[in-house]
Design an enzyme around this catalytic site. Structure first.
Site: not given
Length: 430
Positions: A70, A155, A176, A201, A225, A233
């Site tokens: 490869h 949110s 995501e 995220f 956030h 949190d």
């Protein structure tokens, strides 16, 4: 070969178990490939999977289905042998240079300016909430606008758009990577996608984001956030790396509005911009500081609390900009005047204009950010000033210095020395 070697029936069974129509083919049989695509086109009501059995290096005896080849160029002798086994090579014309030409991609559409935002001067509004309001207002005049959300629409406030126009928001759920890929596909179709999730995220989708930049996509991303200011949190939900992530994306525009007015105006700007745009929005409600008709060019920043006697420049954004304004009031009692800069555009930075503000305050500079020091607001500013060869008499960089705990927003801002009293102390130390 993959996890189940060449046993394509295993993959077919997995697809079928998930409700797909699936078939297996010999991937080297071009007639079988075309026939399977024709069958896929006629399949209705469920997704279609074609599992093709292929051999890497097919048709070359010493390469086919062998490991350790490869990405390895062949020697001159091996190349001649391989070409001979394939039946010879076609004649290739000399490269005219056209192979380096890049096709044009869809550009952001033109649309009329949004009406000025409507917020009472004494209202407290979170920038994440203003993001959703901006989407709703923009969608009313921009039919190409669509949004994707990562299962946190209540949110990120993407649900504001959904309530007004349900067919304009797509639910990406907690996936995501796929959410960003969907946004890239929507942009390739000439639409104007805005994809949102908690900023932390979006780190899961960094590969998709960097590949979108290589593909010259112009998606818009919003991360809510951010920072320790989200409070209780805890650190798993606190984006403290996102500015570094997005500053590293080639050609990106990175925005960090401090109030609802600037948020709405910058969402509109994102929709007009041919680049990957990222907006960082905050959880806490913040005061409205700008008039409805204020403009927010890119690059650019806003200066508040300016006097001819300013002794230092303090640069903040988002929550820390409001803390800097509080610090200015605290210092005023002591007879110390400071210049407060809202760096709403983190990338690109207007280094020449910023340097002029700092020079006017004796070269004394305090930068404060709700982000780790690495790759954030401070490094962005100092890199820009270095390129502009700006002389500095002294610099204090206040940033989150370690992994946070859960706590009240004001407790965490104070714990990591990015609150108003620590900004005031930094100014006095200079």
């Amino acid at each position: 070969r993959t996890m189940y070697e060449h046993h394509t029936e295993v993959y077919k069974a997995k697809f079928e178990a998930n409700g797909w129509h699936a078939e297996t083919i010999d991937g080297h049989d071009l007639a079988a490939v075309v026939a399977s695509l024709d069958r896929a086109r006629s399949t209705k009501g469920k997704p279609q999977a074609i599992v093709a059995r292929t051999l890497k290096g097919n048709g070359i005896s010493f390469l086919a289905d062998k490991d350790n080849w490869h990405g390895k160029p062949l020697s001159k002798d091996d190349l001649a042998k391989a070409i001979a086994e394939l039946g010879g090579a076609p004649a290739v014309e000399p490269d005219s240079g056209r192979s380096y030409a890049r096709a044009s991609l869809p550009m952001p559409p033109k649309f009329p300016a949004l009406p000025p935002p409507e917020y009472p001067a004494n209202q407290m509004v979170a920038t994440r909430e203003a993001y959703g309001t901006a989407l709703k207002h923009l969608a009313a005049i921009l039919p190409q606008l669509v949004a994707v959300d990562g299962d946190v629409k209540n949110s990120t406030f993407a649900e504001t758009l959904e309530k007004a126009m349900p067919d304009r928001l797509f639910q990406g759920y907690i996936a995501e990577q796929n959410m960003v890929s969907v946004a890239v596909g929507l942009a390739a179709q000439g639409l104007v996608p805005f994809a949102a999730s908690f900023a932390c995220f979006l780190s899961r989708a960094y590969d998709q984001i960097r590949m979108a930049a290589i593909g010259r996509s112009n998606i818009n991303l919003c991360g809510s956030h951010c920072g320790v200011s989200i409070g209780e949190d805890g650190p798993s939900q606190m984006a403290l790396e996102d500015l570094a992530m997005f500053r590293a994306i080639p050609g990106s525009v990175v925005l960090y509005p401090s109030d609802a007015v600037s948020t709405e105006r910058l969402v509109e700007t994102m929709a007009r911009t041919d680049a990957i745009c990222y907006m960082r929005t905050t959880r806490p409600k913040t005061p409205i500081v700008y008039p409805a008709d204020a403009a927010f060019p890119i690059p650019g920043f806003k200066v508040l609390s300016r006097t001819p006697n300013d002794r230092a420049t303090v640069i903040g954004a988002g929550v820390t900009f409001h803390e800097a304004l509080k610090a200015a009031e605290q210092l005023k009692v002591k007879g110390i005047s400071i210049r407060v800069v809202d760096l709403y555009c983190v990338k690109p930075i207007d280094a020449t204009a910023l340097a002029a503000e700092i020079k006017a305050t004796g070269g004394r500079l305090v930068i404060v950010e709700d982000h780790y020091a690495e790759g954030g607001l401070g490094e962005a500013v100092l890199t820009a000033l270095a390129a502009a060869t700006t002389p500095l008499a002294g610099v204090k960089h206040l940033a989150v210095s370690g992994v946070p705990h859960s706590g009240k927003p004001e407790e965490l801002l104070d714990r990591f020395r990015i609150s108003a009293k620590h900004i005031a102390a930094a100014v006095e130390s200079l």
